[in-house]
Design a protein around this motif. Structure first.
Motif: not given
Ligand code: IPE
Ligand code: IPE
Ligand code: MG
Length: 246
Positions: A145-153
């Motif tokens: 989840e954190i990896t996906a969020a960092v990618k989107r940001i």
């Protein structure tokens, strides 16, 4: 005094999260296959959900299947997905009767197609319910989840939609799959294991942790009450000193 009567309603956590663990060991003790434990775990899900809603808890998140659980033997994964489809289908009416809204967090697109469909249908059919939100964590892991969020940001910064100085804690929370859901104040794990297993790492930064030796299929309403009574006896200081809280 009964456990339930010891709970102070005004000081209930808004959000309780549970790592439902120990189904396999419970089944083994009965001399049965692991899946027998998962089947019996459904009753604990039902009882815990009902108890939480009756008390007035607003969010209950249940860790039902982790990203790492895909690495289990194929037969167990298949049986779990079947159980999931069946249970969601069978319980939707009860959720509606009890005015409970269903949500799911995790990499839902990695679920088998029919499982994903069933889940979306239940989410749609319960979407206007207001008493409590039941959040199922499915194919979920916090690092995913954190990896996906960092990618989107990162993409939004690159494309000029976001400035680096906009990246604050609440912005990050809004990019997680739990966006809009308050952080849990209480995290319960059953089965005597004292670990987090990649669950809600960001969101439990200040949660109270409660561990019980009970195996998930044995967990009942009184076990939830016991966890809440324990929670209410704690002093949550958030880095301050006791005197400041008075
Ligand atoms: C929890 O019980 C359910 C899932 C992880 C799907 P386990 O299946 O992990 O049971 P134990 O820990 O092996 O006893
Ligand atoms: C954690 O239980 C995941 C769920 C309850 C869904 P596990 O049984 O998979 O965790 P580990 O492997 O013991 O850490
Ligand atoms: Mg386990």
């Amino acid at each position: 005094m009964r456990l339930k009567d010891q709970i102070i309603t005004e000081r209930l956590p808004k959000h309780v999260a549970v790592i439902m663990d120990g189904n396999g060991r419970w089944a083994k003790r009965q001399g049965a296959e692991r899946i027998f434990g998962h089947q019996h775990g459904v009753k604990a899900v039902r009882d815990t959900t009902e108890a939480a809603a009756e008390l007035g808890i607003q969010f209950l998140t249940l860790y039902a299947f982790s990203t790492e659980n895909w690495n289990r033997p194929r037969a167990e994964v298949d049986a779990l997905m079947e159980l999931l489809i069946h249970t969601i289908h069978a319980e939707t009416a009860t959720l509606n009767k009890n005015n409970i809204r269903l949500l799911a967090i995790g990499d839902l697109h990695s679920l088998p197609g029919n499982c994903y469909e069933q889940l979306q249908e239940a989410i749609r059919e319960t979407s206007t319910n207001t008493r409590m939100t039941l959040v199922l964590a499915l194919s979920y892991s916090s690092k995913w989840e954190i990896t996906a969020a960092v990618k989107r940001i990162a993409i939004e910064v690159r494309d000029g939609m976001l400035k680096p100085e906009d990246i604050r804690e609440d912005l990050i929370s809004g990019y997680l799959t739990t966006a809009g859901i308050p952080d849990p104040e209480l995290l319960i794990r059953t089965s005597g294991e004292h670990r987090i297993s990649n669950f809600l790492l960001w969101q439990i930064a200040y949660a109270e942790l409660y561990f019980t030796d009970k195996l998930w299929p044995e967990f009942g309403k009184d076990d939830l009450y016991a966890a809440l009574v324990d929670y209410q006896q704690r002093e949550r200081r958030f880095g301050m000193v006791s005197e400041q809280l008075k």
